[in-house]
Design a protein around this motif. Structure first.
Motif, PDB file in Angstrom:
ATOM      1  N   SER A 215       0.979  -1.250  -0.004  1.00 20.63           N
ATOM      2  CA  SER A 215      -0.027   0.055   0.015  1.00 20.63           C
ATOM      3  C   SER A 215       0.858   1.269   0.125  1.00 20.63           C
ATOM      4  N   ILE A 216       2.064   1.095   0.411  1.00 19.76           N
ATOM      5  CA  ILE A 216       2.788   2.352   0.460  1.00 19.76           C
ATOM      6  C   ILE A 216       3.891   2.436  -0.721  1.00 19.76           C
ATOM      7  N   GLY A 217       4.045   1.524  -1.705  1.00 24.36           N
ATOM      8  CA  GLY A 217       4.586   1.439  -2.729  1.00 24.36           C
ATOM      9  C   GLY A 217       5.845   0.432  -2.971  1.00 24.36           C
ATOM     10  N   PHE A 218       5.767  -0.818  -2.332  1.00 29.03           N
ATOM     11  CA  PHE A 218       6.474  -1.885  -2.435  1.00 29.03           C
ATOM     12  C   PHE A 218       5.832  -2.795  -3.453  1.00 29.03           C
ATOM     13  N   THR A 219       6.450  -3.525  -4.288  1.00 23.27           N
ATOM     14  CA  THR A 219       5.811  -4.616  -5.138  1.00 23.27           C
ATOM     15  C   THR A 219       6.567  -5.801  -5.008  1.00 23.27           C
ATOM     16  N   LEU A 220       5.797  -6.908  -4.929  1.00 24.20           N
ATOM     17  CA  LEU A 220       6.360  -8.157  -4.829  1.00 24.20           C
ATOM     18  C   LEU A 220       7.404  -8.576  -6.063  1.00 24.20           C
ATOM     19  N   ARG A 221       8.521  -8.865  -5.633  1.00 20.84           N
ATOM     20  CA  ARG A 221       9.576  -9.476  -6.694  1.00 20.84           C
ATOM     21  C   ARG A 221       9.598 -10.974  -6.758  1.00 20.84           C
ATOM     22  N   CYS A 222       9.383 -11.763  -5.613  1.00 23.03           N
ATOM     23  CA  CYS A 222       9.668 -12.914  -5.872  1.00 23.03           C
ATOM     24  C   CYS A 222       9.380 -13.665  -4.316  1.00 23.03           C
ATOM     25  N   ARG A 223       9.109 -14.968  -4.548  1.00 21.59           N
ATOM     26  CA  ARG A 223       8.562 -15.656  -3.239  1.00 21.59           C
ATOM     27  C   ARG A 223       9.963 -16.357  -3.002  1.00 21.59           C
ATOM     28  N   THR A 224      10.432 -16.665  -1.809  1.00 21.78           N
ATOM     29  CA  THR A 224      11.601 -17.305  -1.351  1.00 21.78           C
ATOM     30  C   THR A 224      11.428 -18.060  -0.245  1.00 21.78           C
ATOM     31  N   VAL A 225      12.596 -18.862  -0.043  1.00 24.09           N
ATOM     32  CA  VAL A 225      12.576 -19.843   1.082  1.00 24.09           C
ATOM     33  C   VAL A 225      13.760 -19.371   1.772  1.00 24.09           C
ATOM     34  N   PHE A 226      13.918 -19.426   3.154  1.00 26.17           N
ATOM     35  CA  PHE A 226      14.720 -19.165   3.970  1.00 26.17           C
ATOM     36  C   PHE A 226      15.120 -20.683   4.672  1.00 26.17           C
ATOM     37  N   SER A 227      16.324 -21.213   4.755  1.00 28.92           N
ATOM     38  CA  SER A 227      16.537 -22.386   5.420  1.00 28.92           C
ATOM     39  C   SER A 227      17.590 -22.555   6.369  1.00 28.92           C
ATOM     40  N   LEU A 228      17.525 -23.253   7.310  1.00 32.54           N
ATOM     41  CA  LEU A 228      18.488 -23.621   8.388  1.00 32.54           C
ATOM     42  C   LEU A 228      19.131 -25.186   8.096  1.00 32.54           C
ATOM     43  N   VAL A 229      20.094 -25.204   7.678  1.00 30.75           N
ATOM     44  CA  VAL A 229      20.741 -26.575   7.200  1.00 30.75           C
ATOM     45  C   VAL A 229      21.831 -26.711   8.230  1.00 30.75           C
ATOM     46  N   ARG A 230      22.008 -28.065   8.326  1.00 29.92           N
ATOM     47  CA  ARG A 230      23.307 -28.533   9.417  1.00 29.92           C
ATOM     48  C   ARG A 230      24.212 -29.446   8.594  1.00 29.92           C
ATOM     49  N   HIS A 231      25.449 -29.043   8.616  1.00 25.79           N
ATOM     50  CA  HIS A 231      26.542 -29.988   8.161  1.00 25.79           C
ATOM     51  C   HIS A 231      26.534 -31.183   8.923  1.00 25.79           C
TER      52      HIS A 231
END
Length: 241
Positions: A215-231
């Motif tokens: 509503s204030i002027g941002f537009t969706l660029r993409c959807r993403t995933v944030f992951s926590l991974v363990r070695h």
């Protein structure tokens, strides 16, 4: 929820913003081994690889975190050999397309001396990860009421030409007054003054925040995933030239 995507083919640097920041404007905050990097842990919890499809990058990340170590990375849903996904979070990335940026007369610049109040507000509102030295990543602005910090927003990732607006939060007792919007506009004013472009991330489930940003002027660029991974140490990857 209806969202509008934006053609950001010229903004591909945002496909891997942590890597671009850690190898660019935020290199002084980075711990890096070859094709993997992370922020100092008292600055931010984020890790990045140069290419998630490159086994050499994951081998470098394994060396960086060590056996059993964890890494917070973007865009990974299936871990390569020697890694396991601990948790996933779905989010969206939005970019400024028509935001009216303007300074705010009540906004004050925050610094290391304000960290106790910042961390207190963060703990009460949970806008996302924030560490003791996160305030050093860029400009953080706040609004106080009777000496107490009640609203906050600031700069986090800085890939070349872009700056992420982050830690947007308001004390529950002071919501509904537009404080967050005012601070986002004020932070964006500083970003644009440098000739850079504002962007931000939000949890996909936080539809109220997404609607506000749109509503204030941002537009969706993409959807993403944030992951926590363990070695895991299994099937250790050997680095190749």
């Amino acid at each position: 929820m209806s969202v509008t995507t934006v053609d950001a083919t010229s903004s591909h640097i945002l496909d891997n913003p942590a890597w671009a920041a850690l190898t660019g404007p935020h290199a002084h905050f980075a711990e890096r081994i070859g094709r993997a990097a992370r922020y100092h842990q008292d600055v931010a919890p984020f890790h990045a690889v140069s290419d998630e499809d490159d086994p050499r990058a994951w081998a470098d990340l394994a060396r960086l975190v060590g056996p059993g170590g964890t890494a917070a990375v973007r865009g990974v849903t299936e871990a390569p050999d020697g890694w396991e996904v601990v948790s996933l979070g779905h989010g969206v990335q939005l970019v400024d397309t028509s935001l009216r940026a303007e300074p705010d007369p009540e906004a004050v610049r925050l610094g290391p001396q304000d960290v106790p109040q910042i961390l207190d507000l963060i703990a009460r509102t949970e806008p996302g990860p924030y560490r003791r030295r996160t305030v050093e990543m860029g400009t953080y602005l706040g609004i106080r009421h009777r000496g107490r910090l009640i609203a906050l927003a600031g700069e986090r990732l800085r890939p070349p030409g872009w700056t992420e607006i982050s830690a947007v939060c308001t004390d529950p007792d002071h919501r509904g007054r537009g404080l967050a919007t005012r601070l986002v506009r004020a932070v964006a004013a500083g970003i644009k003054e440098r000739g850079e472009h504002p962007f931000l991330h939000a949890a996909a489930a936080n539809t109220n925040a997404i609607r506000l940003y749109e509503s204030i002027g941002f537009t969706l660029r993409c959807r993403t995933v944030f992951s926590l991974v363990r070695h895991t140490g299994a099937a250790a990857l050997e680095r190749t030239a």
